[in-house]
Scaffold this motif. Structure first.
Motif, PDB file in Angstrom:
ATOM      1  N   HIS A  57      21.611  22.632 -18.329  1.00 10.42           N
ATOM      2  CA  HIS A  57      20.851  21.774 -17.414  1.00 10.42           C
ATOM      3  C   HIS A  57      20.061  22.699 -16.485  1.00 10.42           C
ATOM      4  O   HIS A  57      20.619  23.249 -15.526  1.00 10.42           O
ATOM      5  CB  HIS A  57      21.788  20.864 -16.624  1.00 10.42           C
ATOM      6  CG  HIS A  57      22.760  20.109 -17.493  1.00 10.42           C
ATOM      7  ND1 HIS A  57      22.414  18.971 -18.185  1.00 10.42           N
ATOM      8  CD2 HIS A  57      24.057  20.356 -17.795  1.00 10.42           C
ATOM      9  CE1 HIS A  57      23.463  18.539 -18.854  1.00 10.42           C
ATOM     10  NE2 HIS A  57      24.468  19.359 -18.646  1.00 10.42           N
ATOM     11  N   ALA A  58      18.792  22.870 -16.788  1.00  8.34           N
ATOM     12  CA  ALA A  58      17.943  23.805 -16.040  1.00  8.34           C
ATOM     13  C   ALA A  58      17.046  23.029 -15.088  1.00  8.34           C
ATOM     14  O   ALA A  58      16.374  22.077 -15.493  1.00  8.34           O
ATOM     15  CB  ALA A  58      17.095  24.644 -16.995  1.00  8.34           C
ATOM     16  N   ALA A  59      17.034  23.437 -13.842  1.00  6.39           N
ATOM     17  CA  ALA A  59      16.192  22.798 -12.828  1.00  6.39           C
ATOM     18  C   ALA A  59      15.394  23.868 -12.113  1.00  6.39           C
ATOM     19  O   ALA A  59      15.959  24.780 -11.500  1.00  6.39           O
ATOM     20  CB  ALA A  59      17.047  22.005 -11.846  1.00  6.39           C
ATOM     21  N   HIS A 111      24.973  24.282 -15.264  1.00  5.50           N
ATOM     22  CA  HIS A 111      23.940  23.833 -14.337  1.00  5.50           C
ATOM     23  C   HIS A 111      23.329  25.050 -13.644  1.00  5.50           C
ATOM     24  O   HIS A 111      24.016  25.771 -12.910  1.00  5.50           O
ATOM     25  CB  HIS A 111      24.521  22.862 -13.308  1.00  5.50           C
ATOM     26  CG  HIS A 111      25.044  21.590 -13.912  1.00  5.50           C
ATOM     27  ND1 HIS A 111      24.260  20.482 -14.111  1.00  5.50           N
ATOM     28  CD2 HIS A 111      26.270  21.276 -14.382  1.00  5.50           C
ATOM     29  CE1 HIS A 111      24.984  19.526 -14.669  1.00  5.50           C
ATOM     30  NE2 HIS A 111      26.212  19.976 -14.841  1.00  5.50           N
ATOM     31  N   ARG A 112      22.041  25.256 -13.866  1.00  2.00           N
ATOM     32  CA  ARG A 112      21.349  26.400 -13.265  1.00  2.00           C
ATOM     33  C   ARG A 112      20.078  25.903 -12.567  1.00  2.00           C
ATOM     34  O   ARG A 112      19.328  25.104 -13.130  1.00  2.00           O
ATOM     35  CB  ARG A 112      20.982  27.434 -14.325  1.00  2.00           C
ATOM     36  CG  ARG A 112      22.192  27.997 -15.090  1.00  2.00           C
ATOM     37  CD  ARG A 112      23.174  28.697 -14.155  1.00  2.00           C
ATOM     38  NE  ARG A 112      24.337  29.206 -14.843  1.00  2.00           N
ATOM     39  CZ  ARG A 112      24.497  30.474 -15.215  1.00  2.00           C
ATOM     40  NH1 ARG A 112      23.538  31.344 -14.953  1.00  2.00           N
ATOM     41  NH2 ARG A 112      25.591  30.850 -15.824  1.00  2.00           N
ATOM     42  N   LYS A 113      19.834  26.403 -11.355  1.00  2.00           N
ATOM     43  CA  LYS A 113      18.679  25.964 -10.577  1.00  2.00           C
ATOM     44  C   LYS A 113      18.019  27.147  -9.888  1.00  2.00           C
ATOM     45  O   LYS A 113      18.709  28.011  -9.313  1.00  2.00           O
ATOM     46  CB  LYS A 113      19.100  24.927  -9.515  1.00  2.00           C
ATOM     47  CG  LYS A 113      17.919  24.274  -8.801  1.00  2.00           C
ATOM     48  CD  LYS A 113      18.376  23.263  -7.778  1.00  2.00           C
ATOM     49  CE  LYS A 113      17.199  22.496  -7.183  1.00  2.00           C
ATOM     50  NZ  LYS A 113      16.103  23.338  -6.695  1.00  2.00           N
ATOM     51  N   ALA A 114      16.707  27.185  -9.969  1.00  2.00           N
ATOM     52  CA  ALA A 114      15.936  28.216  -9.275  1.00  2.00           C
ATOM     53  C   ALA A 114      15.761  27.809  -7.812  1.00  2.00           C
ATOM     54  O   ALA A 114      15.986  26.657  -7.431  1.00  2.00           O
ATOM     55  CB  ALA A 114      14.582  28.414  -9.956  1.00  2.00           C
ATOM     56  N   THR A 115      15.332  28.740  -6.994  1.00  2.00           N
ATOM     57  CA  THR A 115      15.183  28.472  -5.558  1.00  2.00           C
ATOM     58  C   THR A 115      13.863  27.756  -5.279  1.00  2.00           C
ATOM     59  O   THR A 115      12.886  27.883  -6.017  1.00  2.00           O
ATOM     60  CB  THR A 115      15.231  29.785  -4.767  1.00  2.00           C
ATOM     61  OG1 THR A 115      14.216  30.668  -5.250  1.00  2.00           O
ATOM     62  CG2 THR A 115      16.586  30.445  -4.910  1.00  2.00           C
ATOM     63  N   ASN A 116      13.867  26.989  -4.202  1.00  2.00           N
ATOM     64  CA  ASN A 116      12.687  26.232  -3.802  1.00  2.00           C
ATOM     65  C   ASN A 116      11.703  27.109  -3.041  1.00  2.00           C
ATOM     66  O   ASN A 116      12.083  28.130  -2.451  1.00  2.00           O
ATOM     67  CB  ASN A 116      13.091  25.051  -2.915  1.00  2.00           C
ATOM     68  CG  ASN A 116      14.013  24.079  -3.613  1.00  2.00           C
ATOM     69  OD1 ASN A 116      13.933  23.903  -4.827  1.00  2.00           O
ATOM     70  ND2 ASN A 116      14.870  23.419  -2.849  1.00  2.00           N
ATOM     71  N   LEU A 136      17.520  33.986 -16.976  1.00  2.00           N
ATOM     72  CA  LEU A 136      18.799  33.806 -17.661  1.00  2.00           C
ATOM     73  C   LEU A 136      18.792  34.615 -18.956  1.00  2.00           C
ATOM     74  O   LEU A 136      18.010  34.311 -19.874  1.00  2.00           O
ATOM     75  CB  LEU A 136      19.024  32.320 -17.978  1.00  2.00           C
ATOM     76  CG  LEU A 136      19.002  31.365 -16.781  1.00  2.00           C
ATOM     77  CD1 LEU A 136      19.184  29.933 -17.253  1.00  2.00           C
ATOM     78  CD2 LEU A 136      20.079  31.739 -15.777  1.00  2.00           C
ATOM     79  N   PRO A 137      19.630  35.631 -19.092  1.00  2.00           N
ATOM     80  CA  PRO A 137      19.686  36.412 -20.335  1.00  2.00           C
ATOM     81  C   PRO A 137      20.402  35.640 -21.430  1.00  2.00           C
ATOM     82  O   PRO A 137      21.440  35.012 -21.194  1.00  2.00           O
ATOM     83  CB  PRO A 137      20.462  37.668 -19.925  1.00  2.00           C
ATOM     84  CG  PRO A 137      21.300  37.227 -18.766  1.00  2.00           C
ATOM     85  CD  PRO A 137      20.527  36.173 -18.047  1.00  2.00           C
ATOM     86  N   VAL A 138      19.847  35.694 -22.625  1.00  2.00           N
ATOM     87  CA  VAL A 138      20.449  35.024 -23.783  1.00  2.00           C
ATOM     88  C   VAL A 138      20.511  36.009 -24.938  1.00  2.00           C
ATOM     89  O   VAL A 138      19.759  36.994 -24.978  1.00  2.00           O
ATOM     90  CB  VAL A 138      19.640  33.775 -24.200  1.00  2.00           C
ATOM     91  CG1 VAL A 138      19.674  32.714 -23.108  1.00  2.00           C
ATOM     92  CG2 VAL A 138      18.201  34.138 -24.552  1.00  2.00           C
ATOM     93  N   PRO A 139      21.387  35.780 -25.919  1.00  2.00           N
ATOM     94  CA  PRO A 139      21.483  36.700 -27.060  1.00  2.00           C
ATOM     95  C   PRO A 139      20.257  36.634 -27.964  1.00  2.00           C
ATOM     96  O   PRO A 139      19.530  35.637 -27.995  1.00  2.00           O
ATOM     97  CB  PRO A 139      22.741  36.210 -27.795  1.00  2.00           C
ATOM     98  CG  PRO A 139      23.459  35.332 -26.839  1.00  2.00           C
ATOM     99  CD  PRO A 139      22.419  34.744 -25.953  1.00  2.00           C
ATOM    100  N   GLU A 170      10.426  21.178 -12.409  1.00  2.00           N
ATOM    101  CA  GLU A 170      10.769  20.540 -13.681  1.00  2.00           C
ATOM    102  C   GLU A 170      12.268  20.668 -13.940  1.00  2.00           C
ATOM    103  O   GLU A 170      12.842  21.748 -13.856  1.00  2.00           O
ATOM    104  CB  GLU A 170       9.980  21.196 -14.817  1.00  2.00           C
ATOM    105  CG  GLU A 170      10.214  20.564 -16.178  1.00  2.00           C
ATOM    106  CD  GLU A 170       9.438  21.268 -17.279  1.00  2.00           C
ATOM    107  OE1 GLU A 170       9.381  20.738 -18.402  1.00  2.00           O
ATOM    108  OE2 GLU A 170       8.879  22.355 -17.002  1.00  2.00           O
ATOM    109  N   ALA A 171      12.893  19.551 -14.246  1.00  2.00           N
ATOM    110  CA  ALA A 171      14.315  19.532 -14.598  1.00  2.00           C
ATOM    111  C   ALA A 171      14.423  19.126 -16.062  1.00  2.00           C
ATOM    112  O   ALA A 171      13.838  18.125 -16.485  1.00  2.00           O
ATOM    113  CB  ALA A 171      15.087  18.562 -13.714  1.00  2.00           C
ATOM    114  N   ARG A 172      15.163  19.898 -16.835  1.00  2.00           N
ATOM    115  CA  ARG A 172      15.232  19.651 -18.276  1.00  2.00           C
ATOM    116  C   ARG A 172      16.628  19.959 -18.793  1.00  2.00           C
ATOM    117  O   ARG A 172      17.258  20.935 -18.382  1.00  2.00           O
ATOM    118  CB  ARG A 172      14.200  20.530 -18.994  1.00  2.00           C
ATOM    119  CG  ARG A 172      14.124  20.308 -20.491  1.00  2.00           C
ATOM    120  CD  ARG A 172      13.267  21.366 -21.153  1.00  2.00           C
ATOM    121  NE  ARG A 172      11.862  21.259 -20.825  1.00  2.00           N
ATOM    122  CZ  ARG A 172      10.930  22.058 -21.332  1.00  2.00           C
ATOM    123  NH1 ARG A 172      11.271  23.037 -22.159  1.00  2.00           N
ATOM    124  NH2 ARG A 172       9.674  21.908 -20.992  1.00  2.00           N
TER     125      ARG A 172
END
Length: 479
Positions: A11-13, A65-70, A89-92, A148-150
């Motif tokens: 859940h990325a916001a 749940h991950r959210k960037a700063t405003n 966010l690091p991913v493989p 954007e929230a996705r």
């Protein structure tokens, strides 16, 4: 405890944009300093980046749940708000990004490959940026745009050149442990391997990676056993190695039927028909295993398979197998088109593209306006400020929304909704909305909004008629 996760829902916001500031410059002996409200800062993005050091999605399994700063709001004296920090966010390597419906959004392969999972909101303009020759001292500012929230799904598909497939306890883990420096768990019971293991093999001048895929059983393509959990890890491999147990103690199994079963599951899974196959007859160090291998080898070669008799325990046939795999991988790499730098593609909009649509919805009885600009402008409008609402009306009119409403058959008093069904702004349309600064009153006011709303008045009239009819009926009813 779980140490390997290859599928998670994230859940990325992204961060919201900061609000603009409505301020008037104040200085001694300068009563008419003019507007000096600064703009709000941009919200931070949520960005997925491939990192070779990351091998699992475990972190996002525990914290989905991950959210960037405003962004920060603007301030007086033309001070703009600080932009929000991007959340990286690091991913493989080999992570596939999908939406909730299963549609692929991005396939992240290669160190440094990025994908913006959430776009940060734009900062609102302050009244200094909104000032113009027609509106010299705006008494309002624009709000920051929401980020954007996705909800997305991350699936890891192992990036390896060779995949070892076969029944549980066929000796795949033992084989990869002697071909490479990998140290998988090895035991004499089924489903010892619960996660894919990766190893690096050097054969002459060719270096390649080999993956030990957890054991497959009948029904794996439908999710039985470990099934679909790990079949996805063979999708990127250049060659498949069937590891067949020639010394199995189960009376109802034999290497040929095991091969047929695994091939059937791969066929049902799909997408692997053209991958080269090699058969490794394992455990030939056991006398019965050696005899069975010599018995079935002609049948397998007649089917077109290259067959190798190997033993992970006695280290038999490993060199021949590794060099054969190196040859196939070298050919696959040579046939692969050369990678090119990512090209920037610019797709300008058509000159006749209005950027919005107007449709009439009979069920709701409203004219719905959908488009990037109208919807963004609505989100940035402070509806508690009359002047801001009038500014929105002017922008929509200049964009051509009013003309399109007239063409669609809208009349004064009809309901108009801007935005999606679940997050729309609904108002009664008044076609005489085009105006300039000469129609504005005191700062923060717009006298166009003081006029009675026709649709609301119609509703009040209908309610009054119903009340009168009910009153007459109550007076007439003798009971």
């Amino acid at each position: 405890m779980t140490t390997f996760v290859d599928r998670v829902e994230l859940h990325a916001a992204a961060g919201n944009g900061g609000h603009g500031c409505a301020s008037v410059h104040r200085e001694k002996f300068k009563p008419l300093g003019g507007p000096d409200g600064g703009n709000g800062g941009r919200g931070g993005d949520v960005i997925l980046v491939v990192e070779q050091a990351v091998t699992t999605l475990l972190d996002y399994h525990h914290s989905p749940h991950r959210k960037a700063t405003n962004g920060q709001p603007g301030a007086g004296d033309n001070r703009s708000g600080k932009d929000g920090n991007d959340l990286v966010l690091p991913v493989p390597d080999g992570t596939v990004v999908l939406d909730k419906d299963g549609n692929i959004l991005a396939d992240l392969v290669g160190q440094g490959t990025t994908f913006v999972a959430g776009q940060g909101g734009r900062g609102g303009l302050g009244n200094h940026a909104l000032a113009s020759a027609r509106r010299k001292a705006p008494g309002f500012a624009l709000l920051g745009e929401p980020g954007e929230a996705r909800d997305i799904v991350l699936e890891l598909k192992t990036v390896a050149d060779v995949a070892l497939v076969g029944y549980p306890s066929a000796g795949k883990s033992s084989l990869i442990s002697v071909l490479s420096a990998a140290k998988p768990k090895i035991a004499d019971y089924p489903f010892t391997t619960l996660v894919p293991n990766l190893g690096v093999v050097t054969a002459g001048s060719t270096v390649y990676t080999i993956a030990d895929v957890p054991g497959l059983i009948p029904g794996a393509s439908q999710g039985k056993g470990l099934g679909l959990e790990f079949l996805r890890h063979v999708e990127r491999c250049s060659v498949l190695v069937h590891v067949l147990d020639t010394a199995t103690l189960e009376s109802d199994r034999d290497p040929v039927s095991d091969l047929d079963m695994i091939e059937e599951e791969l066929k049902l899974y799909g997408g692997l028909e053209n991958r080269p196959r090699i058969v490794a007859l394992n455990k030939v160090d056991i006398p019965d295993g050696k005899d069975l291998a010599e018995m079935i080898r002609p049948d397998l070669e007649a089917r077109g398979y290259r067959v190798f008799e190997v033993s992970a325990v006695a280290h038999l046939g490993l060199k021949e197998l590794s060099f054969a795999l190196a040859g196939i991988i070298a050919e696959a790499r040579a046939a692969k088109p050369a990678e090119q730098a990512t090209r920037v593609v610019i797709r300008p909009k058509a000159v006749d593209d209005a950027g919005f649509t107007v449709t009439f919805e009979e069920a709701e009885g409203v004219y719905r306006v959908r488009g990037e600009k109208p919807e963004r402008w609505v989100l940035q409008t402070d509806f508690s400020n009359d002047e801001a609402v009038g500014y929105l009306a002017d922008r929509l009119s200049r964009l051509g929304v009013e003309d399109q409403l007239l063409k669609a058959g809208a009349r004064a008093g009809d309901g108009v909704a801007i935005g999606a069904e679940d997050n729309a702004v609904v108002f009664d349309w008044e076609p005489t909305m085009m105006a300039g600064a000469e129609m504005l009153g005191r700062r923060g006011e717009d006298h166009r909004l003081e006029a009675p709303r026709p649709a609301a008045q119609k509703r009040r009239d209908r309610e009054a008629e119903r009340d009168d009819a009910q009153k007459e009926y109550d007076e007439f009813d003798p009971f």
